[in-house]
Design an enzyme around this catalytic site. Structure first.
Site, PDB file in Angstrom:
ATOM      1  N   HIS A   1       0.808  -1.224   0.000  1.00  0.00           N
ATOM      2  CA  HIS A   1       0.000   0.000   0.000  1.00  0.00           C
ATOM      3  C   HIS A   1       0.838   1.269   0.000  1.00  0.00           C
ATOM      4  O   HIS A   1       0.534   2.210  -0.710  1.00  0.00           O
ATOM      5  CB  HIS A   1      -0.922   0.041   1.215  1.00  0.00           C
ATOM      6  CG  HIS A   1      -2.114  -0.828   1.068  1.00  0.00           C
ATOM      7  ND1 HIS A   1      -2.801  -0.953  -0.114  1.00  0.00           N
ATOM      8  CD2 HIS A   1      -2.739  -1.626   1.944  1.00  0.00           C
ATOM      9  CE1 HIS A   1      -3.783  -1.789   0.053  1.00  0.00           C
ATOM     10  NE2 HIS A   1      -3.766  -2.220   1.296  1.00  0.00           N
TER      11      HIS A   1
ATOM     12  N   ARG B   1     -11.075  -0.140 -17.698  1.00  0.00           N
ATOM     13  CA  ARG B   1     -11.224  -1.545 -17.265  1.00  0.00           C
ATOM     14  C   ARG B   1     -12.431  -1.608 -16.323  1.00  0.00           C
ATOM     15  O   ARG B   1     -12.414  -0.978 -15.269  1.00  0.00           O
ATOM     16  CB  ARG B   1      -9.977  -2.008 -16.515  1.00  0.00           C
ATOM     17  CG  ARG B   1      -8.740  -2.170 -17.381  1.00  0.00           C
ATOM     18  CD  ARG B   1      -7.599  -2.743 -16.542  1.00  0.00           C
ATOM     19  NE  ARG B   1      -6.511  -3.245 -17.352  1.00  0.00           N
ATOM     20  CZ  ARG B   1      -5.414  -2.552 -17.644  1.00  0.00           C
ATOM     21  NH1 ARG B   1      -5.269  -1.325 -17.194  1.00  0.00           N
ATOM     22  NH2 ARG B   1      -4.458  -3.101 -18.377  1.00  0.00           N
TER      23      ARG B   1
ATOM     24  N   ARG C   1     -14.175  -0.855 -21.729  1.00  0.00           N
ATOM     25  CA  ARG C   1     -13.954  -2.259 -22.082  1.00  0.00           C
ATOM     26  C   ARG C   1     -14.999  -3.112 -21.386  1.00  0.00           C
ATOM     27  O   ARG C   1     -15.141  -3.051 -20.162  1.00  0.00           O
ATOM     28  CB  ARG C   1     -12.565  -2.725 -21.662  1.00  0.00           C
ATOM     29  CG  ARG C   1     -12.455  -4.225 -21.967  1.00  0.00           C
ATOM     30  CD  ARG C   1     -11.110  -4.775 -21.805  1.00  0.00           C
ATOM     31  NE  ARG C   1     -10.687  -4.863 -20.430  1.00  0.00           N
ATOM     32  CZ  ARG C   1      -9.451  -5.205 -20.091  1.00  0.00           C
ATOM     33  NH1 ARG C   1      -8.561  -5.445 -21.035  1.00  0.00           N
ATOM     34  NH2 ARG C   1      -9.105  -5.284 -18.836  1.00  0.00           N
TER      35      ARG C   1
ATOM     36  N   GLU D   1      -5.507  -8.848 -28.778  1.00  0.00           N
ATOM     37  CA  GLU D   1      -4.589  -9.390 -27.771  1.00  0.00           C
ATOM     38  C   GLU D   1      -4.398 -10.884 -27.959  1.00  0.00           C
ATOM     39  O   GLU D   1      -3.584 -11.512 -27.292  1.00  0.00           O
ATOM     40  CB  GLU D   1      -5.033  -9.036 -26.343  1.00  0.00           C
ATOM     41  CG  GLU D   1      -6.516  -9.119 -26.086  1.00  0.00           C
ATOM     42  CD  GLU D   1      -6.935  -8.580 -24.724  1.00  0.00           C
ATOM     43  OE1 GLU D   1      -6.095  -8.124 -23.945  1.00  0.00           O
ATOM     44  OE2 GLU D   1      -8.146  -8.633 -24.432  1.00  0.00           O
TER      45      GLU D   1
ATOM     46  N   ASP E   1      -1.422  -8.903 -23.042  1.00  0.00           N
ATOM     47  CA  ASP E   1      -1.823 -10.257 -23.412  1.00  0.00           C
ATOM     48  C   ASP E   1      -1.252 -10.675 -24.766  1.00  0.00           C
ATOM     49  O   ASP E   1      -0.882 -11.830 -24.949  1.00  0.00           O
ATOM     50  CB  ASP E   1      -3.355 -10.379 -23.424  1.00  0.00           C
ATOM     51  CG  ASP E   1      -3.888 -10.621 -22.022  1.00  0.00           C
ATOM     52  OD1 ASP E   1      -3.301 -11.466 -21.315  1.00  0.00           O
ATOM     53  OD2 ASP E   1      -4.860  -9.969 -21.630  1.00  0.00           O
TER      54      ASP E   1
ATOM     55  N   CYS F   1      -3.239  -0.124 -26.028  1.00  0.00           N
ATOM     56  CA  CYS F   1      -3.633   0.189 -24.657  1.00  0.00           C
ATOM     57  C   CYS F   1      -2.935  -0.674 -23.614  1.00  0.00           C
ATOM     58  O   CYS F   1      -3.259  -0.597 -22.444  1.00  0.00           O
ATOM     59  CB  CYS F   1      -5.148   0.078 -24.492  1.00  0.00           C
ATOM     60  SG  CYS F   1      -5.766  -1.581 -24.717  1.00  0.00           S
TER      61      CYS F   1
HETATM   62  C1  PEP Z   1      -3.686  -6.044 -22.355  1.00  0.00           C
HETATM   63  O1  PEP Z   1      -3.797  -7.265 -22.325  1.00  0.00           O
HETATM   64  O2  PEP Z   1      -2.710  -5.445 -22.858  1.00  0.00           O
HETATM   65  C2  PEP Z   1      -4.732  -5.199 -21.748  1.00  0.00           C
HETATM   66  C3  PEP Z   1      -4.735  -3.895 -21.924  1.00  0.00           C
HETATM   67  O3  PEP Z   1      -5.656  -5.810 -20.979  1.00  0.00           O
HETATM   68  P1  PEP Z   1      -5.371  -6.322 -19.477  1.00  0.00           P
HETATM   69  O4  PEP Z   1      -4.000  -5.880 -19.097  1.00  0.00           O
HETATM   70  O5  PEP Z   1      -6.430  -5.732 -18.630  1.00  0.00           O
HETATM   71  O6  PEP Z   1      -5.499  -7.804 -19.636  1.00  0.00           O
HETATM   72 MG    MG Z   2      -5.716  -8.128 -21.777  1.00  0.00          MG
END
Ligand code: PEP
Ligand code: MG
Length: 578
Positions: A187, A293, A337, A435, A459, A506
């Site tokens: 934290h 998110r 998203r 992704e 991802d 992103c």
């Molecule tokens: C990603 O996979 O790059 C992404 C933006 O989604 P997350 O990190 O939430 O899986």
């Molecule tokens: Mg992702």
């Protein structure tokens, strides 16, 4: 005479970036023992109640001024009153333990249980138990809470700092802190980052070396603490601090300014995972939200969020971002998203079956057919909020155009239902995340059915390199500028261009200066980064020469590995002042 003998450099873990140098305030914590006196169960109950009340009062006082600290303090107040803790302590008292031992044992069990959880959020709560225990202990021993009053610019060095300690650090005077305990996800580290205070944690031997009043340097980017810097070191740090200040001033001037790269608008948007991030994005003047998110709405709760709850959140997100950027039309869009549950993000109320390979399992869009009601609620909330805000949705874990069919169908259905019921609704574009490597390869086909594509490099890297994104031992396979990744990005941009569809990035890589330049050079038109990085990335891409960046990005596609790519970009990056 330079006295080099006194300078010592201690290594720790980088917790919050930046550099600070100032005289040291050493915070010591005395061990506190509870004297046995009176009825222990009643004493514990009273102490726990009073500690909870004190934490709540502190949280109220702090409000939203000190990053995430207020929220953490509220969570700690709940923990102090949690029957789980009281039951464990009482059980031990019944077994004949002293109050001192019962508190240590009961809290210890709870802490170990949380620390062993395979969930970063819960594991971080283990530190909360420690802080709450220490506070109850001091209360029972009649020891006052320590107060940290800074009277001049200072660096704070401590064995450990609690959340309550961090809120006492005057933001005008604190130049950085370091602790012996803690990890980068603790934290205090998170709070330091949200406040922009340089911090290093996990510095062993810190307390035995620290001297109150002597000068210390905190390098929160490299994770080092320099004690008693020699004159030459101090002069070098002064120079770096002056350069940092100049860079921050230049970045502040970029607030709200549109970046045009190679004749094309390049939006630098922010990622968000809650209302706080939206506020930070608006304050930074981000060109909208490139990734909102929404999973946080679904995790750690007993029931799914309602349409009204989501409607209120999406609507205020859209309005707050637009208010932060009043003079712009398309550059305040919020891309929501749709829920990305599964993989490492379980939603308790769904009771999903265990999977052998959760990252290769039913996650993201793959879960939608069996959770259609959740999708209906979320898309209805977005459609309603879009009546007054510029919103789009984007779908996670898409493998091909067929994955967008259900989302499109449900959005149309919900829009029709809402209109029939007399609600105002707005237009909502549907985009796809890239992704899964298949989506990059098939980008042309995907773009025919999507308003935009957004590459999730986190991802996409893990699936392309077959390397778990959370496995620290595979760091060498997780560099998003690996030519394999860059080629997939290029395929995505080229495929999307056949239908005139824009492509954004992103994942975390968008905030990596090397990667950001490469993405711009490959024709990406939107980068989504943490709010704190918006203007840094803006300044880097604005300072680079587009023709050179394009040439290097093209050459990088043929490089042998990520290291070679970084070497290619390094000279360009040096010219941007990054
Ligand atoms: C990603 O996979 O790059 C992404 C933006 O989604 P997350 O990190 O939430 O899986
Ligand atoms: Mg992702």
């Amino acid at each position: 005479m330079i006295d080099e003998r006194t300078e010592r450099t201690l290594a720790g873990l980088a917790a919050s970036g930046g550099l600070g140098m100032a005289p040291t305030v050493v915070i010591t914590g005395a061990t506190v023992e509870i004297v046995e006196d009176g009825e222990p169960k009643a004493r514990f109950a009273t102490a726990a109640d009073e500690v909870a009340a004190a934490l709540r009062a502190l949280a109220d006082e702090v409000g939203e001024d000190r990053g995430e600290a207020g929220e953490v303090l509220k969570a700690q107040a709940m923990m102090a009153e949690d029957p789980e803790l009281a039951d464990r302590v009482e059980e031990r008292l019944d077994a004949g333990e002293t109050l001192d031992a019962a508190l240590a044992g009961g809290a210890g069990e709870l802490r170990d249980m949380l620390a062993s959880m395979d969930d970063e959020y819960l594991a971080a709560r283990a530190a909360d138990v420690e802080e709450v225990e220490a506070r109850i202990r001091r209360h029972l021993a009649g020891v006052a809470e320590r107060s940290i009053e800074l009277t001049e610019p200072s660096v704070v060095l401590a064995h450990a700092l609690t959340t309550a300690d961090t809120v006492q650090l005057d933001p005008e005077l604190i130049r950085g802190f370091a602790t012996e305990t803690g990890g980068p996800t603790s934290h205090v580290a998170i709070i330091a980052r949200s406040l922009g205070v340089p911090a290093v944690v996990g510095v062993s031997g810190l307390m035995s070396e620290a001297t109150d009043g002597a000068v210390s340097v905190i390098d929160g980017t490299n994770g080092t603490v320099v004690l008693d810097p020699a004159d030459a070191t101090a002069a070098e740090i002064d120079e770096r601090l002056a350069a940092d200040a100049a860079r921050r001033r230049a970045e502040a001037e970029l607030r709200g300014v549109e970046v045009v790269f190679d004749g094309m608008a390049l939006d630098i948007t922010a990622n968000a995972a809650g209302a706080d991030d939206i506020a930070r994005a608006a304050a930074a003047g981000a060109d909208g939200i490139g990734l909102f998110r929404t999973e946080f709405l679904f995790l750690d709760r007993a029931e799914a969020p309602t349409e009204d709850e989501q409607y209120a959140l999406y609507r205020s997100a859209g309005e707050d971002v637009a208010a932060g950027t009043p003079d712009r039309s398309r550059r305040s869009q919020v891309i929501i998203r749709t829920y990305d549950i599964g993989g490492d993000k379980p939603a308790d109320f769904l009771e999903l079956p265990e999977e052998e390979n959760p990252f290769l399992g039913v996650r993201g869009v793959r879960l939608y057919p069996e959770t259609r009601d959740l999708l209906e609620t979320q898309l209805a909330a977005v459609a309603r909020a879009a009546a007054t805000a510029d919103l789009a949705v984007m779908v996670p874990m898409v493998a091909g155009p067929e994955d967008l069919v259900l989302v499109r169908e449900v959005l149309a259905e919900q829009t029709e239902r809402l209109v029939a019921a007399g609600h105002e609704v707005g237009e909502v574009e549907i985009g796809a995340m890239v992704e899964v490597p298949a989506a990059a390869v098939m980008a042309g086909a995907l773009a025919e059915h999507a308003a935009f594509l957004s590459i999730g490099t986190n991802d996409l890297t893990q699936y392309t390199m077959a390397a778990d994104r959370g496995e620290a031992r595979l760091a060498h396979l997780q560099d998003p500028v690996h030519p394999a990744l860059l080629r997939l990005c290029k395929m995505t941009v080229d495929g999307a261009a056949t239908h005139g569809v824009p492509v954004g990035v992103c994942g975390l890589a968008a905030a990596d200066p090397t990667a950001a330049l490469l993405f711009a050079g490959l024709g990406i038109s939107k980068l989504s980064v943490a709010a704190a990085s918006v203007n840094t990335i803006k300044s880097i891409v604005s300072a680079a020469d587009p023709a050179e960046v394009r040439a290097v990005a093209t050459a990088a596609l043929d490089a042998a590995d990520a290291e070679a790519v970084r070497a290619l970009v390094a000279p360009l990056l040096a010219n941007t002042g990054a």
